[in-house]
Motif scaffolding. Structure first.
Motif, short mmCIF file in Angstrom:
data_model
loop_
_atom_site.label_atom_id
_atom_site.label_comp_id
_atom_site.label_asym_id
_atom_site.label_seq_id
_atom_site.Cartn_x
_atom_site.Cartn_y
_atom_site.Cartn_z
N SER A 29 -6.19 53.82 43.15
CA SER A 29 -6.34 52.40 42.81
C SER A 29 -5.18 51.64 43.45
O SER A 29 -4.16 52.24 43.80
N PRO A 99 -6.28 40.57 35.11
CA PRO A 99 -7.26 41.36 34.34
C PRO A 99 -7.48 40.73 32.96
O PRO A 99 -6.54 40.23 32.34
N ASN A 101 -9.77 42.41 30.67
CA ASN A 101 -10.10 43.51 29.75
C ASN A 101 -9.99 44.84 30.48
O ASN A 101 -9.66 44.87 31.67
N GLU A 102 -10.28 45.91 29.78
CA GLU A 102 -10.17 47.24 30.38
C GLU A 102 -11.40 47.65 31.17
O GLU A 102 -11.47 48.76 31.69
N ASP A 103 -12.39 46.78 31.30
CA ASP A 103 -13.61 47.07 32.06
C ASP A 103 -13.50 46.60 33.50
O ASP A 103 -14.50 46.36 34.16
N ASN A 104 -12.25 46.43 33.98
CA ASN A 104 -12.00 45.97 35.35
C ASN A 104 -12.60 44.60 35.65
O ASN A 104 -13.07 44.34 36.75
N TYR A 106 -11.87 40.55 36.00
CA TYR A 106 -10.74 39.69 36.34
C TYR A 106 -11.13 38.23 36.27
O TYR A 106 -12.30 37.88 36.38
#
Length: 124
Positions: A29, A99, A101-104, A106
Motif C-alpha cells: 500500500s 480517509p 472510514n476503514e473501508d478505504n 476517502y
C-alpha cells in the motif's frame, strides 16, 4: 521439571517467532511503502531504501543524497495521501484526500492548482 520448563520455553519461542514473521510489513500500500522508506532512512539502510524503487529507478537516489535524508527525519511523522489530476491541456490539480472510514473510502480535503514552476516535479 527443569526439562519441562525448557521445553515450554522453546515452544513459546517458536510460537512467537512464527507469529512475528507473519506480521512483516509488506510494500502493498502507499502507506506501507512510505513507512518502509522512513524505516530504511532511520536505520541508515540504503539497500532497503533502494529496493522500494521500481526497476527502472533503482539507484536514482545516490547514497550521498540518501544520507542527507537522515538529517531531515524525526521520530514522529505524518503521512498524507494525494492524487494528481493532469488534464490534456497540461494543467494539474493536486488533490489532498482524507480517509473517512476503514473501508478505504476517502473525501477531498483540499484542491490546489499546481503552479507552472512546480509541474516539472510531476512530469514523467
Amino acid at each position: 521439571m527443569k526439562y519441562i520448563k525448557l521445553l515450554v520455553l522453546i515452544c513459546v519461542f517458536f510460537v512467537v517467532m512464527v507469529g512475528c514473521s507473519s506480521n512483516k510489513v509488506q510494500p502493498d500500500s502507499t502507506e506501507n511503502v512510505a513507512w518502509l522508506m522512513k524505516l530504511a532512512i532511520n536505520n541508515n539502510d540504503y539497500e532497503a531504501f533502494d529496493s522500494l524503487f521500481s526497476e527502472g529507478r533503482k539507484g536514482s537516489v545516490s547514497r550521498t543524497d540518501f544520507s542527507e535524508f537522515e538529517k531531515l527525519t524525526t521520530t514522529g511523522a505524518n503521512y498524507k495521501k494525494y492524487e494528481l489530476v493532469t488534464f490534456e491541456n497540461g494543467e494539474m490539480l493536486l488533490v489532498r484526500l482524507t480517509p473517512v472510514n476503514e473501508d478505504n473510502e476517502y473525501e477531498i480535503e483540499d484542491v490546489i492548482v499546481v503552479p507552472e514552476e512546480m509541474k516539472v516535479l510531476f512530469k514523467d
